[in-house]
Design an enzyme around this catalytic site. Structure first.
Site, mmCIF file in Angstrom:
data_model
loop_
_atom_site.group_PDB
_atom_site.id
_atom_site.type_symbol
_atom_site.label_atom_id
_atom_site.label_comp_id
_atom_site.label_asym_id
_atom_site.label_seq_id
_atom_site.Cartn_x
_atom_site.Cartn_y
_atom_site.Cartn_z
ATOM 1 N N LYS A 181 0.931 -1.436 -0.057
ATOM 2 C CA LYS A 181 -0.154 -0.362 0.358
ATOM 3 C C LYS A 181 1.047 1.095 0.378
ATOM 4 O O LYS A 181 1.800 1.126 0.097
ATOM 5 C CB LYS A 181 -0.873 0.300 1.300
ATOM 6 C CG LYS A 181 0.217 -0.129 2.371
ATOM 7 C CD LYS A 181 -0.783 0.175 3.760
ATOM 8 C CE LYS A 181 -0.324 -0.479 4.946
ATOM 9 N NZ LYS A 181 -1.201 -0.404 6.281
ATOM 10 N N TYR A 217 13.859 31.486 5.666
ATOM 11 C CA TYR A 217 13.052 31.808 5.665
ATOM 12 C C TYR A 217 13.072 32.109 7.573
ATOM 13 O O TYR A 217 13.376 31.413 7.825
ATOM 14 C CB TYR A 217 11.865 31.405 5.537
ATOM 15 C CG TYR A 217 11.419 31.342 3.585
ATOM 16 C CD1 TYR A 217 11.131 31.666 3.190
ATOM 17 C CD2 TYR A 217 11.482 29.710 3.100
ATOM 18 C CE1 TYR A 217 11.039 32.440 2.017
ATOM 19 C CE2 TYR A 217 10.964 30.064 1.278
ATOM 20 C CZ TYR A 217 11.191 31.313 1.099
ATOM 21 O OH TYR A 217 10.902 31.160 -0.096
HETATM 22 C C1 LIG Z 1 -0.593 -1.600 7.064
HETATM 23 C C2 LIG Z 1 -0.967 -3.386 7.271
HETATM 24 C C3 LIG Z 1 -0.160 -3.772 7.778
HETATM 25 C C4 LIG Z 1 1.449 -3.943 7.615
HETATM 26 O O1 LIG Z 1 1.682 -3.248 8.809
HETATM 27 P P1 LIG Z 1 3.858 -3.596 8.882
HETATM 28 O O2 LIG Z 1 3.292 -2.794 10.092
HETATM 29 O O3 LIG Z 1 4.098 -2.809 7.844
HETATM 30 O O4 LIG Z 1 3.823 -4.959 8.754
HETATM 31 C C5 LIG Z 1 -1.146 -5.421 8.560
HETATM 32 N N1 LIG Z 1 -2.212 -5.291 8.016
HETATM 33 C C6 LIG Z 1 -2.509 -4.062 8.232
HETATM 34 C C7 LIG Z 1 -4.605 -4.561 8.325
HETATM 35 C C8 LIG Z 1 -2.451 -2.679 7.384
HETATM 36 O O5 LIG Z 1 -2.932 -1.832 7.260
#
Ligand SMILES: *Cc1c(COP(=O)(O)O)cnc(C)c1O
Length: 378
Positions: A41, A269
């Protein structure tokens, strides 16, 4: 992005071989029969979703996980044919994409099951889904104590198949292990309830990266790992031995301007930094619009010639100023490392994140589309 961006003196290098090595390292830790769902993701946590998914795909990853349907569609269009789970479920109007692109969604609510069933029925298909159970994160998912009722309601849908059941841990990296053990026992109970009602979920998954390293013994045949695959370790328990993981991303730029100033000159800035000696101040073409966090202003450092150069003055949208007074050999064109290794020195995403009270995930996810990703395969 336009090809021109590949000539930009600011870039992120992504080691696909380290990514694949990490994937294998995680796989080696799992009980036999259990597999990795590669979580890609948010553009693979900023590492480049398509390229990372393709590398993992050709090295055997059996499942992919994304948050959004749009992210899943991008992967399908890039040729990923393996199952993809949309972790965040879907919203009205999106169900047809799940059906058309052969995506698996998580289901949290009866209304969602209803929509998916209707869409699948319209298409004359049967569609798989994973039931998400809230065992204590307090976010998405059917509450663990309402599973029985919920499962009875699910029985009336004849175009959707419950092929998976999942939960997500709140504190798998925490010092106190009890909360995760409690969540896991609620999960196991929920699976038993589902089985007793005649459901037979082929896939059962609860562990994330932190869970794999702290609770490898948990029941299930899939784990959902993101951070560990990208070599990001600060969302894991400090006591877990994760030395089998390597960083995947480095973030680099170059000195494009160098000036020598006397003491008493203000930089950037807001005039937040004033030289207190004769100083050499270099400009690098990376700013907060690239993901160089403004909170790094006067608060972090980069590497030049393998040595630390403090970030001085405010980080602006496109530029950052650094103090190279103590690196006299620094020149225009020199490579600057924001995250990664240089001449044996190393700055991790975890370390820079800590300086701004964040975690490495937020740093790598925050590197924007303006920064070209250069993929290294060896
Ligand atoms: C993002 C996510 C993961 C992965 O988590 P990590 O800490 O990056 O391994 C697993 N399960 C769900 C439901 C997630 O949203």
């Amino acid at each position: 992005m336009h090809q021109l961006s590949y000539k930009r003196p600011t870039w992120a290098e992504i080691s696909l071989s380290s990514l694949v090595d990490n994937y294998h390292a995680i796989q080696r830790r799992l009980p036999s029969g259990s597999q990795v769902m590669a979580i890609v993701k948010a553009d693979a946590y900023g590492h480049g979703g398509i390229e990372c998914a393709q590398a993992l795909d050709s090295n055997g990853a059996p499942w992919f996980g994304v948050a959004l349907i749009e992210e899943a569609i991008v992967l399908r269009e890039a040729g990923i044919t393996k199952p993809i789970l949309c972790l965040g479920g879907f919203w009205g109007g999106q169900a047809e994409y799940l059906v058309n692109y052969n995506l698996t969604t998580s289901i949290n609510r009866i209304a969602a099951a209803e929509l998916l069933n209707a869409e699948a029925s319209k298409a004359g298909k049967r569609v798989d889904y994973h039931l998400k159970i809230d065992t204590g994160l307090g976010r998405l998912g059917v509450s663990y104590n309402e599973i029985h009722e919920f499962a009875l309601e699910l029985k009336r849908f004849d175009h959707i198949n419950l092929t998976g059941v999942m939960t997500h841990f709140a504190d798998a990296d925490g010092e106190d292990r009890d909360y995760t053990l409690l969540q896991n026992s609620r999960f196991n109970e929920a699976v038993t309830i589902l089985r007793n009602l005649g459901f037979n979920p082929k896939w059962r998954h609860c562990n994330n990266s932190a869970g794999v390293y702290a609770f490898p013994e948990f029941e299930g045949n899939l784990v959902r790992t993101g951070g560990a695959m990208y070599g990001l370790k600060d969302a894991m328990a400090t006591e877990s031995d994760n030395s089998d993981l390597k960083p995947v991303m480095s973030l680099r730029s170059r000195i494009i301007m160098m000036k020598e100033w006397p003491a008493g000159v203000s930089i950037g800035y807001g005039c937040t930094f004033t030289t207190n000696r004769t100083s050499r101040i270099a400009s690098i073409p990376i700013g907060y619009a690239d993901g160089m966090r403004r909170a790094f202003s006067n608060n972090s450092y980069v590497l030049v010639q393998g040595r630390p150069a403090p970030i001085v003055g405010r980080v602006s949208m496109d530029l950052t100023t650094i103090d190279v007074t103590d690196i006299p050999e620094a020149r225009i064109g020199d490579e600057v490392v924001i995250i990664g290794e240089q001449n044996g020195a190393y700055i991790s995403a975890e370390e820079v994140a800590k300086r701004i009270d964040s975690i490495s995930y937020e740093i790598t996810c925050g590197i924007t589309y303006r920064v070209p990703r250069i993929f290294l395969t060896s």
